[in-house]
Motif scaffolding. Structure first.
Motif, PDB file in Angstrom:
ATOM      1  N   ARG A  16       0.992  -1.050   0.148  1.00 30.04           N
ATOM      2  CA  ARG A  16       0.086   0.113  -0.119  1.00 30.04           C
ATOM      3  C   ARG A  16       0.989   1.133  -0.050  1.00 30.04           C
ATOM      4  O   ARG A  16       2.050   1.320   0.559  1.00 30.04           O
ATOM      5  N   PRO A  37      -8.169   8.977  -1.623  1.00 29.97           N
ATOM      6  CA  PRO A  37      -7.886   7.658  -0.942  1.00 29.97           C
ATOM      7  C   PRO A  37      -7.122   7.811   0.118  1.00 29.97           C
ATOM      8  O   PRO A  37      -6.109   8.548  -0.088  1.00 29.97           O
ATOM      9  N   PHE A  46      -8.443   2.246  -1.226  1.00 27.01           N
ATOM     10  CA  PHE A  46      -9.308   2.247   0.086  1.00 27.01           C
ATOM     11  C   PHE A  46      -9.513   3.690   0.351  1.00 27.01           C
ATOM     12  O   PHE A  46      -8.787   4.665   0.361  1.00 27.01           O
ATOM     13  N   ASP A  48     -11.633   6.349   3.111  1.00 24.72           N
ATOM     14  CA  ASP A  48     -12.541   6.213   4.694  1.00 24.72           C
ATOM     15  C   ASP A  48     -14.072   6.570   4.668  1.00 24.72           C
ATOM     16  O   ASP A  48     -14.213   6.805   5.694  1.00 24.72           O
ATOM     17  N   HIS A  83     -14.332  -4.621   0.027  1.00 24.13           N
ATOM     18  CA  HIS A  83     -14.332  -4.567   1.325  1.00 24.13           C
ATOM     19  C   HIS A  83     -15.286  -3.324   1.618  1.00 24.13           C
ATOM     20  O   HIS A  83     -15.172  -2.321   1.114  1.00 24.13           O
ATOM     21  N   GLY A  88     -14.550   2.058   6.188  1.00 26.20           N
ATOM     22  CA  GLY A  88     -14.406   2.403   4.792  1.00 26.20           C
ATOM     23  C   GLY A  88     -14.749   1.494   3.748  1.00 26.20           C
ATOM     24  O   GLY A  88     -15.214   0.558   4.175  1.00 26.20           O
ATOM     25  N   GLY A  90     -13.221  -0.631   0.158  1.00 26.53           N
ATOM     26  CA  GLY A  90     -12.128  -0.947  -0.595  1.00 26.53           C
ATOM     27  C   GLY A  90     -12.442  -1.395  -1.796  1.00 26.53           C
ATOM     28  O   GLY A  90     -13.553  -1.942  -2.075  1.00 26.53           O
TER      29      GLY A  90
END
Length: 105
Positions: A16, A37, A46, A48, A83, A88, A90
């Protein structure tokens, strides 16, 4: 329980990265505008925030906007919500990207 969960090892193939400050993300299907992101990898992103109409498995188009000198570069990618939690959302990228460049006025 799998081996990585038992030892708390990172399962990711790619690492990441914190997103650059000049990067913004748009997702019309989820009413996301000008989001930054939290992190990116070559396989996903990802955020939040948790959009109201999101669910795991939903296919969406993401538009990344990158401000450069006198132009804004738009990068469009298809992604799937992989996700979803209180922390958050994903996204996993599913296709190659295409770019466009517009000039700043």
């Amino acid at each position: 329980m799998n081996q990585s969960a038992a030892t708390n090892e990172e399962r990711r193939v790619t690492s990441r990265k914190t997103s650059p400050s000049n990067l913004r993300l748009y997702c019309p299907q989820l009413n996301l505008t000008r989001c930054r992101p939290l992190n990116l990898s070559t396989r996903g992103a990802f955020l939040d925030s948790v959009p109201e109409h999101a669910y795991v498995g939903r296919r969406v188009q993401l538009v990344f906007s990158v401000a450069e000198a006198s132009a804004i570069k738009l990068i469009r990618v298809w992604a799937v919500v992989v996700h979803l939690s209180n922390e958050g959302i994903g996204f996993g990228f599913t296709h190659k990207y295409r770019t466009a460049r517009t000039t700043n006025n």
